[in-house]
Design a protein around this motif. Structure first.
Motif, short mmCIF file in Angstrom:
data_model
loop_
_atom_site.label_atom_id
_atom_site.label_comp_id
_atom_site.label_asym_id
_atom_site.label_seq_id
_atom_site.Cartn_x
_atom_site.Cartn_y
_atom_site.Cartn_z
N THR A 48 0.83 -1.20 0.00
CA THR A 48 0.00 0.00 0.00
C THR A 48 0.86 1.26 0.00
N THR A 49 1.90 1.26 0.82
CA THR A 49 2.80 2.41 0.88
C THR A 49 3.43 2.68 -0.49
N ARG A 50 3.87 1.62 -1.15
CA ARG A 50 4.50 1.77 -2.46
C ARG A 50 3.50 2.25 -3.51
N LEU A 51 2.28 1.71 -3.46
CA LEU A 51 1.27 2.09 -4.45
C LEU A 51 0.82 3.53 -4.27
N ARG A 52 0.66 3.96 -3.03
CA ARG A 52 0.26 5.35 -2.78
C ARG A 52 1.38 6.30 -3.21
N ALA A 53 2.62 5.90 -3.01
CA ALA A 53 3.73 6.72 -3.47
C ALA A 53 3.73 6.87 -4.99
N ALA A 54 3.17 5.87 -5.67
CA ALA A 54 3.07 5.91 -7.13
C ALA A 54 1.82 6.66 -7.59
N GLY A 55 1.06 7.20 -6.63
CA GLY A 55 -0.09 8.01 -6.97
C GLY A 55 -1.41 7.27 -7.10
N ARG A 56 -1.45 6.01 -6.63
CA ARG A 56 -2.68 5.23 -6.74
C ARG A 56 -3.52 5.36 -5.48
N ARG A 57 -4.84 5.27 -5.67
CA ARG A 57 -5.78 5.20 -4.54
C ARG A 57 -5.85 3.74 -4.11
N VAL A 58 -5.62 3.49 -2.82
CA VAL A 58 -5.51 2.13 -2.31
C VAL A 58 -6.29 2.02 -1.01
N GLU A 59 -6.96 0.88 -0.83
CA GLU A 59 -7.60 0.55 0.44
C GLU A 59 -7.20 -0.87 0.82
N VAL A 60 -7.07 -1.10 2.13
CA VAL A 60 -6.79 -2.43 2.66
C VAL A 60 -8.00 -2.90 3.45
N LEU A 61 -8.53 -4.07 3.09
CA LEU A 61 -9.63 -4.67 3.85
C LEU A 61 -9.03 -5.78 4.71
N ASP A 62 -8.60 -5.42 5.88
CA ASP A 62 -7.94 -6.36 6.78
C ASP A 62 -8.96 -7.29 7.44
N GLY A 63 -8.62 -8.58 7.53
CA GLY A 63 -9.56 -9.56 8.04
C GLY A 63 -10.04 -9.28 9.45
N ASP A 64 -9.12 -8.90 10.35
CA ASP A 64 -9.51 -8.63 11.73
C ASP A 64 -10.41 -7.40 11.82
N GLU A 65 -10.08 -6.35 11.07
CA GLU A 65 -10.89 -5.14 11.10
C GLU A 65 -12.28 -5.39 10.52
N VAL A 66 -12.34 -6.16 9.45
CA VAL A 66 -13.64 -6.46 8.85
C VAL A 66 -14.51 -7.24 9.82
N ARG A 67 -13.92 -8.20 10.51
CA ARG A 67 -14.71 -8.98 11.48
C ARG A 67 -15.19 -8.11 12.63
N ARG A 68 -14.46 -7.08 12.95
CA ARG A 68 -14.87 -6.21 14.06
C ARG A 68 -15.99 -5.27 13.65
N PHE A 69 -15.98 -4.81 12.41
CA PHE A 69 -16.92 -3.76 12.01
C PHE A 69 -17.98 -4.20 11.01
N LEU A 70 -17.68 -5.18 10.15
CA LEU A 70 -18.61 -5.54 9.09
C LEU A 70 -19.28 -6.89 9.31
N THR A 71 -18.54 -7.84 9.85
CA THR A 71 -19.08 -9.20 10.00
C THR A 71 -18.97 -9.67 11.46
N ALA A 72 -19.24 -8.77 12.38
CA ALA A 72 -19.07 -9.08 13.80
C ALA A 72 -19.97 -10.22 14.26
N GLY A 73 -21.09 -10.43 13.59
CA GLY A 73 -22.02 -11.48 14.01
C GLY A 73 -21.67 -12.86 13.51
N LEU A 74 -20.62 -12.97 12.71
CA LEU A 74 -20.25 -14.26 12.13
C LEU A 74 -19.20 -14.97 12.97
N GLY A 75 -19.29 -16.29 13.00
CA GLY A 75 -18.30 -17.09 13.71
C GLY A 75 -17.32 -17.71 12.74
N PHE A 76 -16.91 -18.97 13.04
CA PHE A 76 -15.90 -19.62 12.22
C PHE A 76 -16.35 -20.98 11.70
#
Length: 206
Positions: free
Chosen positions: A36-64
């Motif tokens: 992400t750091t390298r891509l943003r330095a190249a002028g690209r718009r970048v987002e990271v969908l991290d698994g832990d963050e997604v489970r905390r905010f988007l899929t908190a009701g799901l188990g394993f």
């Protein structure tokens, strides 16, 4: 009202989803952040969908369970496709242990004319267990955790990923560079990226 996946104009730069799959502690998130750091330095718009963050905010009701893991992957894939279709490079460091789940996300991207690349962060189990960044392997060994991917829950590695990253054999910087190079080779970076149709690929998180 337009559908979420509809665009009035093509983005100035094409987007893509880069899904980094691999065992826990294989280095997926670390590599994604470095890329992400390298891509943003190249002028690209970048987002990271991290698994832990997604489970905390988007899929908190799901188990394993198998069903919940599949739902988690499908939801992340939906968000990633919407972002990528609007010119964002989306890095998804999420295990996604089942091949058919990853395939379903790839097919949705293909059906909506959005690039998808599957990257296998292929550190072996013994290396991941030694790293044990989140203490998951130690908890599983002590009997305090069940359903750890690659140990007592399945992990189906990609048969033909767009990129294999042997993160145990190279530095984070080198691993991130291979991800960025994949995007460059597929037409997502550089002067030729704007307005061009790139060559797409089809290919606590535990």
């Amino acid at each position: 009202m337009p559908h979420l996946n509809q665009r009035s104009t093509r983005p100035a730069q094409p987007g893509a989803t880069v899904w980094l799959t691999g065992l826990p502690s294989s280095g997926k998130t670390t590599i994604a952040r470095a890329a992400t750091t390298r891509l943003r330095a190249a002028g690209r718009r970048v987002e990271v969908l991290d698994g832990d963050e997604v489970r905390r905010f988007l899929t908190a009701g799901l188990g394993f369970s198998r069903e919940d893991r599949d739902a988690n992957v499908a939801r992340i894939g939906w968000v990633a496709q919407v972002l990528a279709s609007n010119g964002i490079i989306v890095l998804v460091p999420v295990i996604a242990p089942y091949a058919d789940g990853r395939r379903g996300v790839a097919e949705r991207h293909a059906n909506l004319d959005t690039c998808f690349f599957e990257v296998h962060v292929a550190a072996p189990l013994e290396v991941c267990a030694a790293r044990d960044v989140k203490g998951l392997y130690a908890r599983q060994a002590a009997g305090h955790l069940k359903g750890l991917t690659g140990v007592d829950a399945p992990y189906e590695p990609p048969a033909a990923p767009d990129l294999r990253v042997d993160s145990h054999l190279q530095t984070v910087k080198e691993s991130a560079a291979t991800v960025v190079d994949l995007l460059r080779r597929r037409g997502l970076l550089g002067d030729g990226a704007a307005g061009a149709r790139p060559a797409g690929g089809v290919g606590g998180d535990r």
